[in-house]
Design an enzyme around this catalytic site. Structure first.
Site, mmCIF file in Angstrom:
data_model
loop_
_atom_site.group_PDB
_atom_site.id
_atom_site.type_symbol
_atom_site.label_atom_id
_atom_site.label_comp_id
_atom_site.label_asym_id
_atom_site.label_seq_id
_atom_site.Cartn_x
_atom_site.Cartn_y
_atom_site.Cartn_z
ATOM 1 N N ARG A 105 -8.073 -69.267 -77.856
ATOM 2 C CA ARG A 105 -7.908 -67.833 -78.057
ATOM 3 C C ARG A 105 -7.516 -67.182 -76.746
ATOM 4 O O ARG A 105 -7.714 -67.760 -75.678
ATOM 5 C CB ARG A 105 -9.187 -67.214 -78.621
ATOM 6 C CG ARG A 105 -10.371 -67.284 -77.669
ATOM 7 C CD ARG A 105 -11.674 -66.902 -78.362
ATOM 8 N NE ARG A 105 -11.675 -65.534 -78.852
ATOM 9 C CZ ARG A 105 -11.740 -65.208 -80.144
ATOM 10 N NH1 ARG A 105 -11.791 -66.131 -81.073
ATOM 11 N NH2 ARG A 105 -11.761 -63.955 -80.506
ATOM 12 N N GLU A 164 -9.082 -60.297 -90.841
ATOM 13 C CA GLU A 164 -10.109 -59.646 -91.645
ATOM 14 C C GLU A 164 -9.935 -58.144 -91.442
ATOM 15 O O GLU A 164 -9.928 -57.674 -90.297
ATOM 16 C CB GLU A 164 -11.495 -60.101 -91.167
ATOM 17 C CG GLU A 164 -12.597 -59.540 -92.015
ATOM 18 C CD GLU A 164 -13.991 -59.996 -91.595
ATOM 19 O OE1 GLU A 164 -14.098 -60.906 -90.734
ATOM 20 O OE2 GLU A 164 -14.950 -59.431 -92.139
ATOM 21 N N LYS A 191 -13.743 -57.438 -82.053
ATOM 22 C CA LYS A 191 -13.608 -56.241 -82.864
ATOM 23 C C LYS A 191 -14.922 -55.476 -82.945
ATOM 24 O O LYS A 191 -14.925 -54.257 -82.999
ATOM 25 C CB LYS A 191 -13.138 -56.614 -84.275
ATOM 26 C CG LYS A 191 -11.636 -56.735 -84.368
ATOM 27 C CD LYS A 191 -11.199 -56.896 -85.808
ATOM 28 C CE LYS A 191 -11.266 -58.361 -86.206
ATOM 29 N NZ LYS A 191 -10.696 -58.627 -87.527
#
Ligand code: ATP
Ligand code: MG
Length: 561
Positions: free
Chosen positions: A265, A38, A275
């Site tokens: 992850r 994204e 982020k």
């Protein structure tokens, strides 16, 4: 994990799935992955793991990997992020299939499919506010409450959805929902939202759209449009998988389906990786930018002096697992140290200088001392370093009253100057505050490195820089940005409370050997006995600036091997 017989590591579980699919000629033997960032921030080391996995599998199985920007949320997305993401992927050494793709390229198709779903009674417009919808979803153990609009006629749904698209309603006024099962134990199947109204300019589609698809609806359909075979994502999406499959079943014609596979992850100790938090650090000026060398971003690591190879070998080392875990940040540092040890030329730099006068060395004389550029690399050759009567050594390489095990310089003691002579400390001078200002030594002319008397043994070897030849530099020493192993993991404390106040130390009076005058941003070196350093982008011919990538000391390997 290496198997001893072949030296090859065993397959990870995703490779095993792919090999099984290939054996069965699933998807006509195609392997097609994608990396779907994204564009709402810079990429971090966690993304690097996903990049290495997705692009790496495509390389390994002669397949393709798409770069697809998941740009369905116009509020937070910017072109700057798109550009930085492409730069970072290329820097890591990967190239995407054809051109970069965007979920926004599929907005027309996604809209068409949504209309089709409405016609088949699989989607409806809900006039309720999103908070109420969330409330009605309830808890997994009890069925949720059905919306009063759930069974509105198809024609009415089609009309309202079109008017949503045409901009007749304000933000949040209505949503389009999938009609699945309000009693499902999987909350994601309780009539999830597919579209919301958002009057917001999009970085690519401009003002064409004022309704935007939700991630769950857009993602799988984008995979389908692109012919993705293995759609790899992190574990938190496991619970979304039934919804991923359900959406595909609504639109797919034929047998082909992309398959979602979840992996753990990357979490790193002493690091925040979301982020949103990294953006906070940037926006609040707690770091100098996304590429601050203390940031776990790819651009930060690059500026810090990491190499693409070191990040890729780190990704290899940590492997791919099905369970979440935390990786010691020391392993990342180990990986870069290992690579820089092979490639970085050795140079002399004195970060905290004190002057040494060699009283029996002729005034005005200069000798060129030949030293190895890199003992690890036979190709690296040698260079000449000037030596003279006055030199700098590291302040902490001298002690007035050293303990027995201190093998560096002290009154009456001898050390070797690397690549030059053995010197002996005869005297020293202090200022009124007790700081050493000058050290007086004599040298033994018979002990020149490479010469006949070079074999005489002394315990310590110091690096040095000739005073009249020294060039000045600023050196930035970085330490971990956080003092806590899991800065974001405290329930009632903000991660910013754990910022290390000493994470950046700027040394302005460093003395370097003259060969470093030609160093350009990104050039990497081992400052002997000190660590690995690289020239910073702030560095100019007038003012050289270096970053310390990592110190030499390898605490991680000692602990773990
Ligand atoms: P963040 O949680 O940092 O905001 P994100 O998942 O929202 O990250 P995306 O841009 O959506 O960021 O991520 C792109 C891809 O990178 C996704 O496929 C995601 O699974 C993967 N990814 C993100 N963070 C990690 C991580 N820590 N480890 C491995 N893969 C990750
Ligand atoms: Mg995401």
């Amino acid at each position: 994990m290496e198997t001893p017989e072949t030296g090859k590591r065993s397959l990870n579980f995703i490779e095993a799935i792919i090999e099984e699919d290939l054996k069965n000629n699933k998807n006509e033997g195609r392997v097609h992955t994608r990396f779907p960032p994204e564009p709402n921030g810079y990429l971090h080391i966690g993304h690097a793991k996903s990049i290495c996995l997705n692009f790496g599998l495509a390389e390994q199985y002669n397949g393709l990997c798409n770069l697809r920007f998941d740009d369905t949320n116009p509020e937070k997305e910017e072109q700057e992020y798109v550009d930085s993401i492409m730069e970072d992927i290329r820097w890591l050494g990967f190239e995407w299939n054809e051109k970069p793709l965007y979920a926004s390229d599929y907005f027309d198709q996604l809209y068409e499919w949504a209309v089709k779903m409405i016609k088949r009674g699989k989607a409806y417009v809900d006039d309720q506010p999103q908070e109420l919808i969330a409330e009605q979803r309830g808890v997994p153990t009890r069925p949720g409450v059905e919306s009063p609009y759930r069974n509105r006629p198809v024609e009415e749904n089609l009309d309202l959805f079109e008017r949503m698209k045409n901009g007749e309603f304000p933000n949040g006024d209505r949503v389009l929902r999938a009609k699945i099962d309000m009693a499902s134990p999987n909350m994601h199947l309780r009539d999830p939202i597919m579209y919301r109204i958002l009057h917001e300019e999009h970085h690519r589609t401009g003002n064409k759209w004022c309704i935007y698809p939700m991630y769950d609806y857009a993602h799988g359909q984008s995979d389908y449009i692109e012919g993705i075979t293995h759609s790899l994502c992190t574990l938190e999406f496991e619970i979304h998988r039934p919804l991923y499959d359900w959406f595909l079943d609504q639109i797919a014609e034929g047998d082909y389906r992309p398959r979602q596979i979840e992996f753990a992850r990357l979490n790193l100790s002493y690091t925040v990786m979301s982020k949103r938090k990294l953006l906070q650090l940037v926006e609040e000026g707690l770091v100098s930018g996304w590429d601050d060398p203390r940031m776990p971003t790819i651009s930060g690591l690059r500026r810090r002096g990491f190499t693409p190879q070191s990040i890729r070998s780190f990704a290899d080392r940590i492997g791919i697992a099905k369970r979440d875990n935390v990786i010691d940040v020391g392993l990342l540092e180990f990986s870069v140290r290992e690579h820089l040890n092979q490639i970085a030329p050795r140079v002399f730099a004195v970060l905290d200088p004190v002057k040494v006068v060699i009283t029996n060395y002729p005034e005005g004389k200069t000798e060129e001392m030949e030293v190895d550029n890199n003992p690890e690399d036979p190709e690296a050759g040698k260079r000449k370093v000037p030596f003279s009567r006055e030199i700098f050594i590291e302040r902490n390489d001298f002690m007035e009253d050293p303990p027995r095990k201190f093998f560096r310089l002290g009154p009456g003691r001898e050390v070797r100057l690397k690549g030059a002579y053995i010197i002996k400390c005869e005297d020293y001078k202090k200022d009124e505050n007790g700081n050493i200002t000058e050290i007086y030594c004599t040298y033994d002319p018979e002990t020149r490195s490479g010469g006949s008397g070079a074999n005489r043994k002394v315990k310590g070897t110091l690096h040095w820089v000739s005073l009249p030849h020294a060039i000045e530099a600023e050196v930035r020493l970085y330490d971990r940005l956080f003092m806590d192993e899991d800065p974001a993991g405290h329930k009632d404390r903000d991660f910013r409370e754990f910022i290390n106040p000493d994470s950046l130390k700027i040394l302005t009076n460093c003395k370097l050997e003259p060969s470093l005058q030609s160093a350009r941003p990104d050039d990497k070196f081992q400052f002997q006995r000190l660590g690995y350093f690289c020239a910073d982008k702030d560095s100019t011919e007038e003012k050289l600036v270096f970053n310390r990538t990592v110190p030499l000391r390898d605490s991680w390997a000692k602990k773990n091997r």
